[in-house]
Design a protein around this motif. Structure first.
Motif, PDB file in Angstrom:
ATOM      1  N   ALA A 287       0.727  -1.060   0.225  1.00  0.00           N
ATOM      2  CA  ALA A 287      -0.040  -0.045  -0.070  1.00  0.00           C
ATOM      3  C   ALA A 287       1.047   1.260   0.058  1.00  0.00           C
ATOM      4  O   ALA A 287       1.786   1.423   0.638  1.00  0.00           O
ATOM      5  CB  ALA A 287      -0.945   0.019   1.180  1.00  0.00           C
ATOM      6  N   PRO A 288       0.525   2.339  -0.852  1.00  0.00           N
ATOM      7  CA  PRO A 288       1.418   3.458  -0.792  1.00  0.00           C
ATOM      8  C   PRO A 288       1.445   4.208   0.756  1.00  0.00           C
ATOM      9  O   PRO A 288       0.650   4.039   1.300  1.00  0.00           O
ATOM     10  CB  PRO A 288       0.698   4.316  -1.763  1.00  0.00           C
ATOM     11  CG  PRO A 288      -0.220   3.565  -2.684  1.00  0.00           C
ATOM     12  CD  PRO A 288      -0.471   2.247  -1.820  1.00  0.00           C
ATOM     13  N   GLU A 289       2.636   4.652   1.073  1.00  0.00           N
ATOM     14  CA  GLU A 289       2.749   5.237   2.220  1.00  0.00           C
ATOM     15  C   GLU A 289       2.598   4.243   3.524  1.00  0.00           C
ATOM     16  O   GLU A 289       2.526   4.758   4.704  1.00  0.00           O
ATOM     17  CB  GLU A 289       2.203   6.588   2.113  1.00  0.00           C
ATOM     18  CG  GLU A 289       2.332   7.442   1.199  1.00  0.00           C
ATOM     19  CD  GLU A 289       1.466   8.885   1.035  1.00  0.00           C
ATOM     20  OE1 GLU A 289       0.786   8.835   2.154  1.00  0.00           O
ATOM     21  OE2 GLU A 289       1.683   9.730   0.530  1.00  0.00           O
ATOM     22  N   ALA A 290       2.664   2.846   3.265  1.00  0.00           N
ATOM     23  CA  ALA A 290       2.251   2.045   4.196  1.00  0.00           C
ATOM     24  C   ALA A 290       3.497   2.310   5.211  1.00  0.00           C
ATOM     25  O   ALA A 290       4.628   1.923   4.941  1.00  0.00           O
ATOM     26  CB  ALA A 290       1.912   0.638   4.055  1.00  0.00           C
ATOM     27  N   LEU A 291       3.092   2.515   6.404  1.00  0.00           N
ATOM     28  CA  LEU A 291       4.287   2.192   7.686  1.00  0.00           C
ATOM     29  C   LEU A 291       4.514   0.993   8.173  1.00  0.00           C
ATOM     30  O   LEU A 291       5.664   0.593   8.717  1.00  0.00           O
ATOM     31  CB  LEU A 291       4.133   3.396   8.423  1.00  0.00           C
ATOM     32  CG  LEU A 291       4.074   4.701   8.296  1.00  0.00           C
ATOM     33  CD1 LEU A 291       3.664   5.642   9.244  1.00  0.00           C
ATOM     34  CD2 LEU A 291       5.715   5.285   7.579  1.00  0.00           C
ATOM     35  N   GLU A 292       3.240   0.203   8.354  1.00  0.00           N
ATOM     36  CA  GLU A 292       3.154  -0.997   9.009  1.00  0.00           C
ATOM     37  C   GLU A 292       1.946  -1.641   8.437  1.00  0.00           C
ATOM     38  O   GLU A 292       0.798  -1.103   8.147  1.00  0.00           O
ATOM     39  CB  GLU A 292       2.914  -0.781  10.563  1.00  0.00           C
ATOM     40  CG  GLU A 292       3.314  -2.024  11.455  1.00  0.00           C
ATOM     41  CD  GLU A 292       3.116  -1.783  12.817  1.00  0.00           C
ATOM     42  OE1 GLU A 292       3.921  -2.449  13.474  1.00  0.00           O
ATOM     43  OE2 GLU A 292       2.311  -0.891  13.228  1.00  0.00           O
TER      44      GLU A 292
ATOM     45  N   ALA B 165       6.591  -6.211   6.125  1.00  0.00           N
ATOM     46  CA  ALA B 165       6.712  -7.108   4.985  1.00  0.00           C
ATOM     47  C   ALA B 165       5.350  -7.307   4.197  1.00  0.00           C
ATOM     48  O   ALA B 165       4.391  -6.900   4.756  1.00  0.00           O
ATOM     49  CB  ALA B 165       7.112  -8.788   5.477  1.00  0.00           C
ATOM     50  N   THR B 166       5.232  -7.775   3.036  1.00  0.00           N
ATOM     51  CA  THR B 166       4.201  -7.706   2.483  1.00  0.00           C
ATOM     52  C   THR B 166       3.751  -9.379   2.199  1.00  0.00           C
ATOM     53  O   THR B 166       2.707  -9.724   1.352  1.00  0.00           O
ATOM     54  CB  THR B 166       4.021  -7.124   1.018  1.00  0.00           C
ATOM     55  OG1 THR B 166       5.232  -7.810   0.195  1.00  0.00           O
ATOM     56  CG2 THR B 166       4.267  -5.781   1.127  1.00  0.00           C
ATOM     57  N   SER B 167       4.352 -10.191   3.064  1.00  0.00           N
ATOM     58  CA  SER B 167       3.991 -11.549   3.105  1.00  0.00           C
ATOM     59  C   SER B 167       4.328 -12.150   4.408  1.00  0.00           C
ATOM     60  O   SER B 167       5.132 -11.577   4.985  1.00  0.00           O
ATOM     61  CB  SER B 167       4.542 -12.443   1.910  1.00  0.00           C
ATOM     62  OG  SER B 167       5.881 -12.577   2.122  1.00  0.00           O
ATOM     63  N   PHE B 168       3.456 -13.460   4.527  1.00  0.00           N
ATOM     64  CA  PHE B 168       3.776 -13.771   6.031  1.00  0.00           C
ATOM     65  C   PHE B 168       3.602 -15.430   5.770  1.00  0.00           C
ATOM     66  O   PHE B 168       2.585 -15.842   5.268  1.00  0.00           O
ATOM     67  CB  PHE B 168       2.803 -13.237   7.276  1.00  0.00           C
ATOM     68  CG  PHE B 168       2.827 -13.851   8.371  1.00  0.00           C
ATOM     69  CD1 PHE B 168       4.029 -14.193   9.191  1.00  0.00           C
ATOM     70  CD2 PHE B 168       1.678 -14.512   8.837  1.00  0.00           C
ATOM     71  CE1 PHE B 168       4.067 -14.704  10.338  1.00  0.00           C
ATOM     72  CE2 PHE B 168       1.687 -15.152   9.960  1.00  0.00           C
ATOM     73  CZ  PHE B 168       2.741 -15.202  10.863  1.00  0.00           C
ATOM     74  N   ASP B 169       4.409 -16.107   6.533  1.00  0.00           N
ATOM     75  CA  ASP B 169       4.236 -17.780   6.317  1.00  0.00           C
ATOM     76  C   ASP B 169       3.565 -17.870   8.002  1.00  0.00           C
ATOM     77  O   ASP B 169       4.451 -17.811   8.988  1.00  0.00           O
ATOM     78  CB  ASP B 169       5.572 -18.263   6.440  1.00  0.00           C
ATOM     79  CG  ASP B 169       6.147 -18.503   4.902  1.00  0.00           C
ATOM     80  OD1 ASP B 169       5.351 -18.212   3.866  1.00  0.00           O
ATOM     81  OD2 ASP B 169       7.211 -18.326   4.622  1.00  0.00           O
TER      82      ASP B 169
END
Length: 226
Positions: free
Chosen positions: A37-42, A66-70
């Motif tokens: 997401a644009p400007e996403a901090l967390e 991160a933009t993925s998670f196991d």
């Protein structure tokens, strides 16, 4: 005197909710991924495993940049749903639409006692079969391991839903790591198999116990033997 606030919101600017994440099924885990997401901090990922709607009061599965998670260590008997939100300098977004429920595939642990073979080299053959057809072998995998002092070894299978499997075991006489002529095989010389099916409606268990005390010399290393 009345002061007019032009172009401002008393509640701050809206932060658009993200699209729902995608889920990829693995063995005792699910991989959840989402678009940056644009400007996403967390990012904050919530989950549910009991059929309840995912809300901001649900369990936090992941929090970070991160933009993925196991999501690991999951139970194959449960169905997991997820929803995502993210934070910018303007605040937190609304929660995304939740994902459909997904059940992880199991890690099937086959506990085999090789009677008469303590602390020894042993092997196993795994067959992936056409649905319900034990004569149509789609894939064959050999592996090796070592028994403990009582002849026990644990063999791990990674089944996927909708598939049939067969397993046989052997004493790996030449320590080659594969079933070959001269090895001592379970059954009457041509291999004896336990079969398992795994689909949406009839999952196999996560643990199977087999005791082998019927052995013979394997006479041919081709798949046509079976």
């Amino acid at each position: 005197m009345v002061t007019a606030l032009v172009g401002c919101s008393l509640f701050g600017p809206d932060v658009v909710a993200p699209d729902p994440p995608t889920v990829t099924v693995g063995n005792e885990q699910l991989t959840i991924a989402w678009t940056a997401a644009p400007e996403a901090l967390e990012y904050l990922l919530y989950s549910s495993d009991d059929g309840t709607v995912v809300t901001t009061a649900s369990a936090e599965a992941y929090r970070g940049t991160a933009t993925s998670f196991d999501h690991t260590g999951l139970e194959s008997s449960k169905s997991y749903s997820y929803a995502l939100r993210y934070q910018t300098a303007d605040g937190w977004s609304d929660l995304s639409v939740e994902t459909d429920g997904n059940r992880p595939d199991p890690v099937l642990r086959v506990n085999v006692t090789f009677v008469g073979y303590p602390s020894d080299d042993v092997g196993y053959r795994l067959l992936r079969l056409a649905d319900g057809d034990t004569s149509n072998v789609l894939e064959r995998t050999d592996g090796s391991t070592t028994t403990n002092g009582t002849g026990l070894a644990q063999i791990q299978m990674l089944p996927t839903r909708g598939s049939w499997y067969g397993i046989s075991v052997f004493k790996d006489v030449d320590a080659s790591g594969t079933l070959s002529t001269g090895d001592t095989v379970w059954g009457a010389g041509s291999g004896s198999y336990s079969y398992f099916s795994y689909d949406q409606t009839k999952p196999i268990g996560d643990s199977v116990t087999i005791t082998i005390d019927d052995w013979d010399t394997y006479g041919g290393a081709t798949i046509s033997t079976f």
